[in-house]
Design a protein around this motif. Sequence first.
Motif, PDB file in Angstrom:
ATOM      1  N   UNK A   1       0.887  -1.154   0.252  1.00 33.90           N
ATOM      2  CA  UNK A   1       0.007  -0.328  -0.065  1.00 33.90           C
ATOM      3  C   UNK A   1       0.796   1.032   0.013  1.00 33.90           C
ATOM      4  N   UNK A   2       0.519   2.391  -0.639  1.00 30.25           N
ATOM      5  CA  UNK A   2       1.445   3.522  -0.833  1.00 30.25           C
ATOM      6  C   UNK A   2       0.456   4.353  -0.933  1.00 30.25           C
ATOM      7  N   UNK A   3       0.462   5.257   0.300  1.00 34.59           N
ATOM      8  CA  UNK A   3      -0.612   6.630   0.409  1.00 34.59           C
ATOM      9  C   UNK A   3       0.293   7.614   0.831  1.00 34.59           C
ATOM     10  N   UNK A   4      -0.271   8.840   1.033  1.00 30.85           N
ATOM     11  CA  UNK A   4       0.166  10.037   1.784  1.00 30.85           C
ATOM     12  C   UNK A   4       0.164   9.815   3.153  1.00 30.85           C
ATOM     13  N   UNK A   5       0.359  10.750   3.748  1.00 36.45           N
ATOM     14  CA  UNK A   5       0.313  10.855   5.383  1.00 36.45           C
ATOM     15  C   UNK A   5      -1.109  11.212   5.988  1.00 36.45           C
TER      16      UNK A   5
ATOM     17  N   UNK B   1      -4.814  11.337   7.721  1.00 34.66           N
ATOM     18  CA  UNK B   1      -5.329  10.369   8.606  1.00 34.66           C
ATOM     19  C   UNK B   1      -6.124   9.302   7.970  1.00 34.66           C
ATOM     20  N   UNK B   2      -6.962   9.731   6.992  1.00 33.52           N
ATOM     21  CA  UNK B   2      -8.054   8.733   6.426  1.00 33.52           C
ATOM     22  C   UNK B   2      -7.333   7.793   5.602  1.00 33.52           C
ATOM     23  N   UNK B   3      -5.944   7.970   5.165  1.00 34.59           N
ATOM     24  CA  UNK B   3      -5.172   7.153   4.393  1.00 34.59           C
ATOM     25  C   UNK B   3      -4.220   6.039   5.115  1.00 34.59           C
ATOM     26  N   UNK B   4      -3.341   6.735   6.144  1.00 39.61           N
ATOM     27  CA  UNK B   4      -2.567   6.083   6.715  1.00 39.61           C
ATOM     28  C   UNK B   4      -2.647   6.138   8.248  1.00 39.61           C
ATOM     29  N   UNK B   5      -3.907   6.485   8.708  1.00 40.38           N
ATOM     30  CA  UNK B   5      -4.175   6.475  10.023  1.00 40.38           C
ATOM     31  C   UNK B   5      -4.037   5.050  10.773  1.00 40.38           C
ATOM     32  N   UNK B   6      -3.528   4.989  12.067  1.00 44.62           N
ATOM     33  CA  UNK B   6      -3.102   3.848  12.468  1.00 44.62           C
ATOM     34  C   UNK B   6      -4.146   2.887  13.042  1.00 44.62           C
ATOM     35  N   UNK B   7      -5.455   3.650  13.259  1.00 48.93           N
ATOM     36  CA  UNK B   7      -6.749   2.915  13.715  1.00 48.93           C
ATOM     37  C   UNK B   7      -7.736   2.724  12.675  1.00 48.93           C
ATOM     38  N   UNK B   8      -8.194   3.988  12.197  1.00 51.66           N
ATOM     39  CA  UNK B   8      -9.304   3.907  10.986  1.00 51.66           C
ATOM     40  C   UNK B   8      -8.913   4.267   9.693  1.00 51.66           C
ATOM     41  N   UNK B   9      -7.608   4.334   9.446  1.00 43.69           N
ATOM     42  CA  UNK B   9      -7.023   4.746   8.015  1.00 43.69           C
ATOM     43  C   UNK B   9      -7.374   3.408   7.260  1.00 43.69           C
ATOM     44  N   UNK B  10      -7.316   3.865   5.759  1.00 44.97           N
ATOM     45  CA  UNK B  10      -7.577   2.761   4.769  1.00 44.97           C
ATOM     46  C   UNK B  10      -6.379   1.645   4.871  1.00 44.97           C
ATOM     47  N   UNK B  11      -5.284   2.328   5.283  1.00 45.02           N
ATOM     48  CA  UNK B  11      -3.898   1.202   5.470  1.00 45.02           C
ATOM     49  C   UNK B  11      -4.420   0.044   6.621  1.00 45.02           C
ATOM     50  N   UNK B  12      -5.091   0.762   7.729  1.00 46.22           N
ATOM     51  CA  UNK B  12      -5.201  -0.167   8.692  1.00 46.22           C
ATOM     52  C   UNK B  12      -6.363  -0.998   8.444  1.00 46.22           C
TER      53      UNK B  12
ATOM     54  N   UNK C   1      -7.564  -7.277   7.184  1.00 42.96           N
ATOM     55  CA  UNK C   1      -7.959  -8.287   6.210  1.00 42.96           C
ATOM     56  C   UNK C   1      -6.480  -8.916   5.531  1.00 42.96           C
ATOM     57  N   UNK C   2      -5.436  -8.186   5.497  1.00 42.95           N
ATOM     58  CA  UNK C   2      -4.280  -8.963   4.942  1.00 42.95           C
ATOM     59  C   UNK C   2      -3.088  -8.441   5.608  1.00 42.95           C
ATOM     60  N   UNK C   3      -2.288  -9.161   6.697  1.00 42.77           N
ATOM     61  CA  UNK C   3      -1.326  -8.536   7.099  1.00 42.77           C
ATOM     62  C   UNK C   3      -0.182  -8.315   6.254  1.00 42.77           C
ATOM     63  N   UNK C   4      -0.213  -8.969   4.872  1.00 47.02           N
ATOM     64  CA  UNK C   4       1.091  -8.945   3.990  1.00 47.02           C
ATOM     65  C   UNK C   4       0.804  -7.721   3.213  1.00 47.02           C
ATOM     66  N   UNK C   5      -0.212  -7.026   3.226  1.00 51.39           N
ATOM     67  CA  UNK C   5      -0.548  -5.836   2.456  1.00 51.39           C
ATOM     68  C   UNK C   5       0.295  -4.620   3.121  1.00 51.39           C
ATOM     69  N   UNK C   6       1.932  -4.747   3.072  1.00 55.85           N
ATOM     70  CA  UNK C   6       2.734  -3.590   3.778  1.00 55.85           C
ATOM     71  C   UNK C   6       2.259  -2.460   3.145  1.00 55.85           C
ATOM     72  N   UNK C   7       2.538  -1.448   4.267  1.00 55.11           N
ATOM     73  CA  UNK C   7       2.319   0.087   3.869  1.00 55.11           C
ATOM     74  C   UNK C   7       3.732   0.902   3.772  1.00 55.11           C
ATOM     75  N   UNK C   8       3.779   1.641   2.836  1.00 54.78           N
ATOM     76  CA  UNK C   8       5.009   2.531   2.569  1.00 54.78           C
ATOM     77  C   UNK C   8       4.665   3.866   2.299  1.00 54.78           C
ATOM     78  N   UNK C   9       4.895   4.839   3.002  1.00 53.93           N
ATOM     79  CA  UNK C   9       4.569   6.462   2.597  1.00 53.93           C
ATOM     80  C   UNK C   9       4.995   6.559   1.449  1.00 53.93           C
TER      81      UNK C   9
ATOM     82  N   UNK D   1       6.771  10.151  -3.418  1.00 56.66           N
ATOM     83  CA  UNK D   1       6.498  11.549  -4.039  1.00 56.66           C
ATOM     84  C   UNK D   1       5.826  12.424  -3.154  1.00 56.66           C
ATOM     85  N   UNK D   2       5.077  11.923  -2.196  1.00 60.25           N
ATOM     86  CA  UNK D   2       4.310  12.927  -1.328  1.00 60.25           C
ATOM     87  C   UNK D   2       5.322  13.267  -0.308  1.00 60.25           C
ATOM     88  N   UNK D   3       6.373  12.401   0.071  1.00 66.11           N
ATOM     89  CA  UNK D   3       7.396  12.694   1.239  1.00 66.11           C
ATOM     90  C   UNK D   3       8.408  13.901   0.440  1.00 66.11           C
ATOM     91  N   UNK D   4       8.661  13.695  -0.751  1.00 64.72           N
ATOM     92  CA  UNK D   4       9.552  14.739  -1.629  1.00 64.72           C
ATOM     93  C   UNK D   4       8.899  16.147  -1.685  1.00 64.72           C
TER      94      UNK D   4
END
Length: 205
Positions: A95-99, A101-112, A117-125, A128-131
């Motif tokens: 998974x690759x999103x910006x920072x 809260x709706x995308x990478x939130x630790x509890x209710x974000x899309x990442x979570x 459902x799938x612990x193998x779907x690793x998240x990376x910030x 491009x957004x970091x840059x």
Amino acid sequence: MVGGQGGKDAFITEGFDNWKKIFKVTLENAPKNENLTYPTIQKDIVNCFSKEIIKFICDEIGVVHVLDTSSLSLKAAIDTVFSNNNLTIDQVRGQDYDGASNMSGAFNGLKSLILNENSSAHYIHCFAHQLQLVVVAVAKKHDDVDEFFEQLGLVVTVVSGSCKRKDIIREKQKEKVATEIGIGETETGRGLNQEISLIRAGDTR
């Protein structure tokens, strides 16, 4: 246009080559009575083409319209796309999103929601957004740039606070676009020169 002109041409060429292969063993070239002209078979063939076309489009662009950007709405949209293409969340490996809260939130974000459902779907910030955030931080250290965006924010605030002011801006913009089209400085076509809302500038907008 799917995937630009080059992608479109490649798709047409590939489709034509596939059709030539099919034609060699169907219709008058079919062995015995296997003409594949029965309505049910024809529908199956059309459905196969349809699935291939949809898959190609998803591979090239993958754009989906959502009514809002809440994590639940985004998750539902992803589930629908996956279901329509015979895919599952279990097949996701990243998974690759910006920072936000709706995308990478630790509890209710899309990442979570996906990781639940799938612990193998690793998240990376998103790199491009970091840059982009780095560029913003550096730009703010430059006095002229900082002042420019401060003045821009004031302009947006003043204009957005009055319907009359927004109408004046809109009319001026129409006149400018019409003039530029007339002298050939602006291209015309589908999706070009669309009217957009005046949105307050942010760090990543």
